[in-house]
Scaffold this motif. Structure first.
Motif, PDB file in Angstrom:
ATOM      1  N   GLY A 240     -36.541 -38.043  21.258  1.00  0.00           N
ATOM      2  CA  GLY A 240     -37.108 -39.334  21.034  1.00  0.00           C
ATOM      3  C   GLY A 240     -36.226 -40.290  20.465  1.00  0.00           C
TER       4      GLY A 240
ATOM      5  N   TYR B 276     -36.129 -45.527  19.429  1.00  0.00           N
ATOM      6  CA  TYR B 276     -36.792 -44.466  19.896  1.00  0.00           C
ATOM      7  C   TYR B 276     -37.181 -44.567  21.272  1.00  0.00           C
TER       8      TYR B 276
ATOM      9  N   THR C 123     -40.006 -42.879  24.285  1.00  0.00           N
ATOM     10  CA  THR C 123     -41.029 -42.146  24.511  1.00  0.00           C
ATOM     11  C   THR C 123     -41.593 -42.196  26.311  1.00  0.00           C
TER      12      THR C 123
ATOM     13  N   THR D  85     -41.890 -38.232  19.437  1.00  0.00           N
ATOM     14  CA  THR D  85     -41.190 -39.211  19.036  1.00  0.00           C
ATOM     15  C   THR D  85     -41.766 -39.916  17.546  1.00  0.00           C
TER      16      THR D  85
END
Length: 444
Positions: free
Chosen positions: A330, A344, A346, A367
């Protein structure tokens, strides 16, 4: 960035952490829920039950929904980093994968068709449905959705949330036969058992499983033994093989061990033929080889339903081969493989378009775990009003949670007038009008 299940699950997990947080969910469309709203067939309301849980997250005081905000147009990554300690990208996957065969440019994308019948506001309101016989390439649930919607009558779909233009298109279609092709044998079909059984629930659609290629060798049996759902799928398919026709006006044909090799067109570029080659699986991993036995199928349209694909985002690295943002659990990685601070990813743009809702939750948890472990307060101490002012200055017509509630109520009212649960609003202009009701975005 992204208001589908992946982004909303990430927000939910963040609000349950010991660290106090505030979360803004920025979404390109005026409505939340991503593929749950715009990727699930309208005659599958059961699957959309997940929306109730997602609604509860959006209603949390720590969470704000900011819809109608397009990344790369209304806001850039560097802008987001000024306002937030961390940015989570969860934009999903909406494009169709390519086949890699001659004539592919004359095929239609399943994802595009799904967007049309789900009334996505950014797609045209017309769709070519003047064929008699069509081919659907793929053996996943999306392929079944496409086949089912192509085969059912328009009036059967009128109990769902489809708007008038989708009903009119489906009612006028001339399709009688839908042929679904699988490269591998029935032991490796990716349909879910429930989706498959629902295929023949229509009073107007007959399912025909062709015996040619319907073989299960020892490798297939080993695969089935390891996957309970595959056994259930095979049992259903077996019960349909060789069944006597019942004379329904529309038919869905399931063909196994047929790999598409070419889409043939006439001089005007209109599809006339799908060419396939019979396959067999010589090894335990299920990979197939051609046998040299070629068949030409008389079809006038070909739909690619072989999977979704994410698309690149401005200012972020992208792995074209895997069609994901490069990441480590992530954490987004730069071109040198180093984590980009505070950034990040996801959902499907993190792991590819695989897995169900349960996978999306665990994916988001991974994540968020890394985000919380990494984060220190580095963004300027700005208030939500500062974010609102940023978008107001750029004249972005932001839809807040309250605006979504107005739009939601409007669609439910449209449905009630026709004794349906809802009628989906199909244009961005009408969605924004219903969401605004003359209110300021700061009301959200």
């Amino acid at each position: 960035m992204g208001g589908g299940p992946a982004g909303i699950f990430a927000a939910d997990i963040l609000t349950k952490a010991e660290t106090p947080v505030s979360v803004d969910i920025l979404e390109r469309l005026p409505a939340p829920f991503g593929l749950v709203r715009y990727g699930v067939a309208p005659d599958h309301p059961r699957i959309k039950e997940i929306i109730k849980a997602l609604q509860r997250v959006l209603a949390k005081p720590e969470v704000r929904f900011l819809g109608n905000v397009e990344y790369g147009v209304d806001v850039k990554l560097e802008d987001l980093r000024e306002f937030y300690d961390a940015v989570v990208i969860s934009t999903g996957a909406m494009a169709d994968r390519d086949l890699g065969i001659p004539g592919e440019e004359h095929s239609l994308g399943a994802a595009d068709f799904v967007s049309w019948y789900d009334a996505h506001p950014d797609v045209p309101q017309t769709w070519p449905l003047d064929a008699t016989s069509v081919a659907v390439l793929g053996v996943g649930n999306v392929a079944l959705d496409v086949a089912r919607v192509l085969a059912k009558t328009g009036d059967e779909m009128l109990v769902t949330d489809i708007p008038p233009h989708v009903h009119a298109g489906l009612k006028a279609k001339t399709i009688t036969d839908v042929h679904v092709f699988a490269r591998r044998g029935p032991a490796y079909a990716k349909f879910s058992p429930v989706e498959l059984r629902e295929l023949n629930h229509s009073p107007n659609v007959e399912v025909v499983v062709h015996p040619e290629g319907f073989d299960v060798d020892e490798h297939g049996m080993e695969h089935i033994a390891q996957h309970k759902s595959q056994k259930m799928v095979l049992n259903t398919l077996t019960s349909w093989v060789g069944a006597d026709p019942v004379g329904k006006p529309h038919r869905i044909h399931l063909h196994f061990a047929e790999a598409p090799t070419e889409i043939v067109t006439d001089a005007d570029g209109r599809v006339t033929t799908l060419r396939t080659e019979r396959t067999h699986s010589p090894a335990a991993d299920g990979r197939v080889e051609g046998t040299g036995e070629v068949t030409d199928w008389d079809v006038q349209q070909v739909y690619r339903a072989i999977g979704y694909r994410s698309t690149p985002l401005p200012g972020l690295p992208f792995d074209e081969r895997a069609a994901v943002i490069p990441n480590d659990g992530g954490r987004v990685l730069d071109l040198d493989g180093e984590p980009i601070p505070g950034t990040y990813v996801t959902g499907w743009i993190k792991r590819g378009p695989i897995g169900l809702i349960g996978h999306t939750k665990s994916d988001a948890a991974e994540t968020v775990g890394h985000l919380l472990a990494d984060t220190t307060a580095t963004a300027p101490a700005r208030r939500p009003e500062d974010v609102d002012a940023y978008f107001a200055e750029r004249e972005v017509d932001v839809v807040t949670h309250r605006g979504w509630e107005r739009l939601d109520a409007h669609e439910i009212a449209l449905g009630a007038a026709e004794e349906r649960l809802r009628v989906k609003v199909a244009t961005r202009t009408e969605m924004l009008r219903a969401a605004s009701d003359g209110a300021s975005m700061l009301e959200g």
